[in-house]
Design a protein around this motif. Sequence first.
Motif, PDB file in Angstrom:
ATOM      1  N   SER A  32       0.398   3.897  -3.001  1.00 45.60           N
ATOM      2  CA  SER A  32      -0.289   4.854  -2.822  1.00 45.60           C
ATOM      3  C   SER A  32       0.283   5.768  -1.599  1.00 45.60           C
ATOM      4  CB  SER A  32      -1.882   4.824  -2.559  1.00 45.60           C
ATOM      5  OG  SER A  32      -2.606   6.039  -2.071  1.00 45.60           O
ATOM      6  N   MET A  48       0.727  -1.085  -0.016  1.00 40.32           N
ATOM      7  CA  MET A  48      -0.007  -0.022  -0.219  1.00 40.32           C
ATOM      8  C   MET A  48       0.705   1.251   0.016  1.00 40.32           C
ATOM      9  SD  MET A  48      -3.209  -0.796  -0.004  1.00 40.32           S
ATOM     10  CE  MET A  48      -2.684  -2.278  -1.124  1.00 40.32           C
ATOM     11  N   LEU A  49       2.005   1.177   0.768  1.00 42.79           N
ATOM     12  CA  LEU A  49       2.900   2.388   0.821  1.00 42.79           C
ATOM     13  C   LEU A  49       3.379   2.694  -0.379  1.00 42.79           C
ATOM     14  CD1 LEU A  49       4.509   1.901   4.327  1.00 42.79           C
ATOM     15  CD2 LEU A  49       3.597   4.080   3.349  1.00 42.79           C
ATOM     16  N   TRP A  73      -1.994   5.515   1.664  1.00 42.87           N
ATOM     17  CA  TRP A  73      -1.861   4.141   2.273  1.00 42.87           C
ATOM     18  C   TRP A  73      -2.653   3.851   3.620  1.00 42.87           C
ATOM     19  CZ3 TRP A  73      -0.206   3.090   6.847  1.00 42.87           C
ATOM     20  CH2 TRP A  73       0.532   4.140   7.683  1.00 42.87           C
TER      21      TRP A  73
END
Length: 398
Positions: free
Chosen positions: A153, A149-150, A157
């Motif tokens: 986004s 996720m990091l 995130w």
Amino acid sequence: MYIYLFNAKQELPKEYVNGPADPATFMSIDQLRIATVYSRIKDFLFFIGIPWEWAIYLLILGLGLSASFLSIAKRVSKKSFLVQSGIYVAILSVFVTILQFPLYYYSYKVSRDYGINIQSVSSWLADKGKGFLLDLFLTIPMVWLLYVMLRKSPKRWWLWFWLISIPLTVLLFFIQPVIIDPIFNDFQYLQDQNLKEDILALARKADIPTDQVYQVNMSKKTTALNAYVTGIGANARIVLWDTTLSKLNKDEILFIMAHEMGHYVYRHVYWMLLGFILSSLFILYLVNKLINWLVKKYGHLWRIKSVGDISSLPLFLLVLSILTFLISPIENTISREAERAADAYAISITHDKEGAISAFQKLAVESLVEPNPPKIVKFFLYSHPTMVERIYTLNKYE
């Protein structure tokens, strides 16, 4: 904290003196002294353990060990980020556990010395090993998901990770009673049929659709007493420790069970789950703000190239631990109110003030619970009202 815990005198409120809530009426001088010393030692270990955990993460960051752990993981697997994540988390977890182990062992030894924990060292180590492997099994995919996720986004995130974590959290609550708890203890249906019928009669009075009560074999590990409600939906369970069955009489047990039924009736487990989900959103948002600032300011010192670099995980864990510690008094306050509501429900359905009071008095004596702990201890550690508060409230019931 040492000076505060071992020198502060906690005065009993005047209205409690000479009543059933007064420890002098149900504990001998030696029992009260032993319970107080034991409780203060355990409290002190908590207040050592929290900053020691923070110090370990700072040590890992300051010495550049996190970047070294990641280099090892990348040498083992050059392409698979999932494998790299797993190896990195495993190395980090082993390192942190080794540094925390002396406090874990000393806490176990204190419990053994005071007769609360009766596990052999091998049995205790086996439980710690199971817990370590279970944590690793659950943590690795979550860490992998976090850093995916990091990277995908960087700005949002925390929101996507929170949304994905909701069904996983609900699943964990659902499977805990039937999959996770049996890993550590042996569960079975309540063996005392007469007591079972009395408990089920209370359940019918409370409109609880259940035909079973569970007991867990804790007498091979501890002399303390306990009962609890766990799980959600079809897997919700009300559980009694066998030590509770052996040391409390029927009226006292029925009050304890009515208390646990109160949690079910008021759906405290669901509210706890909802509170955990909502608070995790707030915490993840703060973690996002803080970790970005910290990496920009100190990342070059810690050999962290970006927040999306998995070597930033100790920083995540540090910030998360600090924030969790800071909001724990709020969580404890809410939990204490839920416990008071469950006590009120139990006394209203059993109408047995004497059984309720004697149950808590025995719990304090048998489990070496300090009846009237210092305020800071209650503030940070107590998810339940103190024993003197609970007994005093029950004694006023009419």
